[in-house]
Design a protein around this motif. Structure first.
Motif, PDB file in Angstrom:
ATOM      1  N   ARG A 101       0.830  -1.226   0.000  1.00 65.20           N
ATOM      2  CA  ARG A 101       0.000   0.000   0.000  1.00 65.20           C
ATOM      3  C   ARG A 101       0.849   1.254   0.000  1.00 65.20           C
ATOM      4  O   ARG A 101       0.492   2.278  -0.560  1.00 65.20           O
ATOM      5  CB  ARG A 101      -0.903   0.010   1.233  1.00 65.20           C
ATOM      6  CG  ARG A 101      -2.314  -0.473   0.960  1.00 65.20           C
ATOM      7  CD  ARG A 101      -3.155  -0.394   2.211  1.00 65.20           C
ATOM      8  NE  ARG A 101      -3.548   0.966   2.573  1.00 65.20           N
ATOM      9  CZ  ARG A 101      -4.167   1.286   3.712  1.00 65.20           C
ATOM     10  NH1 ARG A 101      -4.429   0.334   4.588  1.00 65.20           N
ATOM     11  NH2 ARG A 101      -4.500   2.527   3.968  1.00 65.20           N
ATOM     12  N   ALA A 102       2.004   1.186   0.684  1.00 64.73           N
ATOM     13  CA  ALA A 102       2.872   2.350   0.804  1.00 64.73           C
ATOM     14  C   ALA A 102       3.804   2.493  -0.401  1.00 64.73           C
ATOM     15  O   ALA A 102       4.564   3.452  -0.490  1.00 64.73           O
ATOM     16  CB  ALA A 102       3.690   2.249   2.091  1.00 64.73           C
ATOM     17  N   GLY A 103       3.743   1.513  -1.306  1.00 69.90           N
ATOM     18  CA  GLY A 103       4.604   1.556  -2.482  1.00 69.90           C
ATOM     19  C   GLY A 103       6.066   1.321  -2.144  1.00 69.90           C
ATOM     20  O   GLY A 103       6.971   1.841  -2.788  1.00 69.90           O
ATOM     21  N   LYS A 104       6.305   0.511  -1.111  1.00 72.61           N
ATOM     22  CA  LYS A 104       7.690   0.234  -0.678  1.00 72.61           C
ATOM     23  C   LYS A 104       7.984  -1.257  -0.811  1.00 72.61           C
ATOM     24  O   LYS A 104       7.069  -2.072  -0.872  1.00 72.61           O
ATOM     25  CB  LYS A 104       7.874   0.637   0.799  1.00 72.61           C
ATOM     26  CG  LYS A 104       7.536   2.083   1.104  1.00 72.61           C
ATOM     27  CD  LYS A 104       8.697   2.979   0.790  1.00 72.61           C
ATOM     28  CE  LYS A 104       8.418   4.414   1.227  1.00 72.61           C
ATOM     29  NZ  LYS A 104       9.351   5.356   0.625  1.00 72.61           N
ATOM     30  N   ARG A 105       9.290  -1.579  -0.812  1.00 65.98           N
ATOM     31  CA  ARG A 105       9.694  -2.984  -0.873  1.00 65.98           C
ATOM     32  C   ARG A 105      10.378  -3.383   0.429  1.00 65.98           C
ATOM     33  O   ARG A 105      10.897  -2.549   1.151  1.00 65.98           O
ATOM     34  CB  ARG A 105      10.636  -3.211  -2.051  1.00 65.98           C
ATOM     35  CG  ARG A 105       9.928  -3.101  -3.400  1.00 65.98           C
ATOM     36  CD  ARG A 105      10.749  -3.774  -4.492  1.00 65.98           C
ATOM     37  NE  ARG A 105      12.105  -3.199  -4.561  1.00 65.98           N
ATOM     38  CZ  ARG A 105      12.425  -2.151  -5.325  1.00 65.98           C
ATOM     39  NH1 ARG A 105      11.507  -1.563  -6.075  1.00 65.98           N
ATOM     40  NH2 ARG A 105      13.667  -1.700  -5.340  1.00 65.98           N
ATOM     41  N   ASP A 106      10.390  -4.699   0.672  1.00 72.34           N
ATOM     42  CA  ASP A 106      10.961  -5.248   1.903  1.00 72.34           C
ATOM     43  C   ASP A 106      12.401  -4.786   2.110  1.00 72.34           C
ATOM     44  O   ASP A 106      12.820  -4.508   3.230  1.00 72.34           O
ATOM     45  CB  ASP A 106      10.902  -6.774   1.821  1.00 72.34           C
ATOM     46  CG  ASP A 106      10.978  -7.422   3.199  1.00 72.34           C
ATOM     47  OD1 ASP A 106      10.693  -6.721   4.191  1.00 72.34           O
ATOM     48  OD2 ASP A 106      11.321  -8.610   3.277  1.00 72.34           O
ATOM     49  N   GLY A 107      13.151  -4.676   1.021  1.00 73.69           N
ATOM     50  CA  GLY A 107      14.566  -4.336   1.138  1.00 73.69           C
ATOM     51  C   GLY A 107      14.860  -2.845   1.207  1.00 73.69           C
ATOM     52  O   GLY A 107      16.015  -2.437   1.311  1.00 73.69           O
ATOM     53  N   ASP A 108      13.804  -2.025   1.135  1.00 75.79           N
ATOM     54  CA  ASP A 108      14.018  -0.563   1.115  1.00 75.79           C
ATOM     55  C   ASP A 108      14.521  -0.006   2.451  1.00 75.79           C
ATOM     56  O   ASP A 108      14.897   1.152   2.529  1.00 75.79           O
ATOM     57  CB  ASP A 108      12.709   0.181   0.771  1.00 75.79           C
ATOM     58  CG  ASP A 108      12.316   0.027  -0.688  1.00 75.79           C
ATOM     59  OD1 ASP A 108      13.170  -0.453  -1.476  1.00 75.79           O
ATOM     60  OD2 ASP A 108      11.185   0.378  -1.043  1.00 75.79           O
ATOM     61  N   PHE A 109      14.475  -0.842   3.487  1.00 75.23           N
ATOM     62  CA  PHE A 109      14.770  -0.331   4.832  1.00 75.23           C
ATOM     63  C   PHE A 109      16.041  -0.939   5.410  1.00 75.23           C
ATOM     64  O   PHE A 109      16.168  -1.093   6.619  1.00 75.23           O
ATOM     65  CB  PHE A 109      13.576  -0.592   5.751  1.00 75.23           C
ATOM     66  CG  PHE A 109      12.316   0.097   5.295  1.00 75.23           C
ATOM     67  CD1 PHE A 109      12.051   1.406   5.676  1.00 75.23           C
ATOM     68  CD2 PHE A 109      11.412  -0.548   4.460  1.00 75.23           C
ATOM     69  CE1 PHE A 109      10.900   2.059   5.242  1.00 75.23           C
ATOM     70  CE2 PHE A 109      10.260   0.095   4.023  1.00 75.23           C
ATOM     71  CZ  PHE A 109      10.005   1.405   4.412  1.00 75.23           C
ATOM     72  N   ALA A 110      16.985  -1.265   4.537  1.00 72.67           N
ATOM     73  CA  ALA A 110      18.209  -1.964   4.957  1.00 72.67           C
ATOM     74  C   ALA A 110      19.003  -1.204   6.014  1.00 72.67           C
ATOM     75  O   ALA A 110      19.707  -1.800   6.820  1.00 72.67           O
ATOM     76  CB  ALA A 110      19.088  -2.242   3.746  1.00 72.67           C
ATOM     77  N   ASP A 111      18.877   0.130   6.006  1.00 72.21           N
ATOM     78  CA  ASP A 111      19.610   0.884   7.022  1.00 72.21           C
ATOM     79  C   ASP A 111      18.679   1.722   7.898  1.00 72.21           C
ATOM     80  O   ASP A 111      19.105   2.637   8.583  1.00 72.21           O
ATOM     81  CB  ASP A 111      20.674   1.780   6.371  1.00 72.21           C
ATOM     82  CG  ASP A 111      20.062   2.954   5.617  1.00 72.21           C
ATOM     83  OD1 ASP A 111      18.845   2.893   5.318  1.00 72.21           O
ATOM     84  OD2 ASP A 111      20.787   3.924   5.337  1.00 72.21           O
ATOM     85  N   THR A 112      17.377   1.364   7.862  1.00 75.98           N
ATOM     86  CA  THR A 112      16.393   2.130   8.645  1.00 75.98           C
ATOM     87  C   THR A 112      15.964   1.317   9.868  1.00 75.98           C
ATOM     88  O   THR A 112      15.545   0.168   9.726  1.00 75.98           O
ATOM     89  CB  THR A 112      15.148   2.456   7.797  1.00 75.98           C
ATOM     90  OG1 THR A 112      15.571   3.086   6.582  1.00 75.98           O
ATOM     91  CG2 THR A 112      14.198   3.377   8.545  1.00 75.98           C
ATOM     92  N   GLU A 113      16.071   1.923  11.031  1.00 74.07           N
ATOM     93  CA  GLU A 113      15.643   1.231  12.247  1.00 74.07           C
ATOM     94  C   GLU A 113      14.134   0.973  12.211  1.00 74.07           C
ATOM     95  O   GLU A 113      13.389   1.688  11.551  1.00 74.07           O
ATOM     96  CB  GLU A 113      16.036   2.067  13.474  1.00 74.07           C
ATOM     97  CG  GLU A 113      17.550   2.146  13.648  1.00 74.07           C
ATOM     98  CD  GLU A 113      17.978   3.103  14.751  1.00 74.07           C
ATOM     99  OE1 GLU A 113      17.241   3.230  15.748  1.00 74.07           O
ATOM    100  OE2 GLU A 113      19.050   3.715  14.600  1.00 74.07           O
TER     101      GLU A 113
END
Length: 266
Positions: A101-113
């Motif tokens: 829904r947010a238009g994001k992928r699982d790997g988009d947060f590799a450096d995001t807490e």
């Protein structure tokens, strides 16, 4: 937004008048941070209380501070797991739906807490417009505004959550998003139905005792202290999220416990 116009009920959002034995005087008003277009919520009682007050008190007074790259400074630590691996297996489906829904992928947060990912995803899917937020509208018309906390302090609360609690936050945001219809809380807020509001927002972070302790109860206690200190010299109109007004740990209850008369006037 392209949502069809609908008729909202006659507004009567919850408002309390607070008086102290030495003539202290203030108001507590639960707000909602985002509203659909066209919802009228100002009432004569509310306008009168605002006119009688000496200062508007909100959660965060300096909204521009949030755009200052502060979030980016604290949100990142390299080498994080894929987002879906940071929640329990039975919570993954809701998180996958939220990502989509947010238009994001699982790997988009590799450096995001995890706490920061939760906030990013939550704001990415908001259907109501924060520009219509009640606190923001009140601030635009106020001569004086004081904040109870800063973005820096707020982010620090999230940033210092234990990893397990951050995972819970992520799961809570995903579960909340899966809950669907957001007009329930809006309508409960607008009509001042605190029981319905409590039921409408009882999922999400309130289901996790540690999150509730840090993000709701602890902040309410700190705010109660700040509000009572302010009332010594000001007549504050305190406008914070309606979730902070609910139940035994809500601001009305905490001020009553401190010996103030807290009377609901709307």
């Amino acid at each position: 937004s392209s949502e069809p116009r609908r008729d909202w009920p006659t507004p009567s959002p919850a408002l309390w008048e607070v008086t102290g034995i030495d003539g202290q005087h203030g108001w507590l008003f639960g707000t909602i941070h985002a509203l659909p277009n066209g919802v009228e919520w100002r009432t004569p009682v509310l306008k009168q209380a605002l006119a009688d007050s000496s200062v508007l008190v909100v959660e965060i007074a300096d909204l521009a501070e949030g755009d200052g790259g502060l979030f980016e400074k604290v949100a990142h630590t390299p080498g994080q797991m894929p987002l879906s691996q940071r929640v329990e297996p039975d919570e993954r489906r809701a998180l996958t739906v939220l990502l989509k829904r947010a238009g994001k992928r699982d790997g988009d947060f590799a450096d995001t807490e995890s706490w920061a990912a939760a906030l990013i995803l939550s704001s990415a899917i908001r259907s109501a417009d924060p520009a219509n937020g009640v606190d923001r509208a009140l601030m635009e018309n106020a001569e004086r505004v004081e904040g109870l906390e800063s973005f820096a302090a707020q982010y620090a609360l999230f940033d210092t959550l234990a990893p397990a609690d951050q995972s819970d936050l992520l799961a809570a945001v995903a579960a909340d998003a899966a809950g669907g219809d957001s007009s329930g809380p809006t309508e409960a807020w607008l009509t001042g139905d605190m029981n319905a509001l409590e039921a409408a927002i009882s999922g999400g972070i309130l289901d996790y005792p540690n999150l509730r302790e840090v993000l709701v109860i602890g902040r309410n206690q700190e705010w109660a202290g700040k509000v009572t200190a302010m009332m010594a010299s000001e007549q504050p109109f305190v406008a914070v999220g309606a979730g902070h007004m609910i139940g035994r740990s809500g601001l009305p209850a905490l001020l009553a416990k401190r010996g103030y008369e807290v009377r609901r006037i709307q």
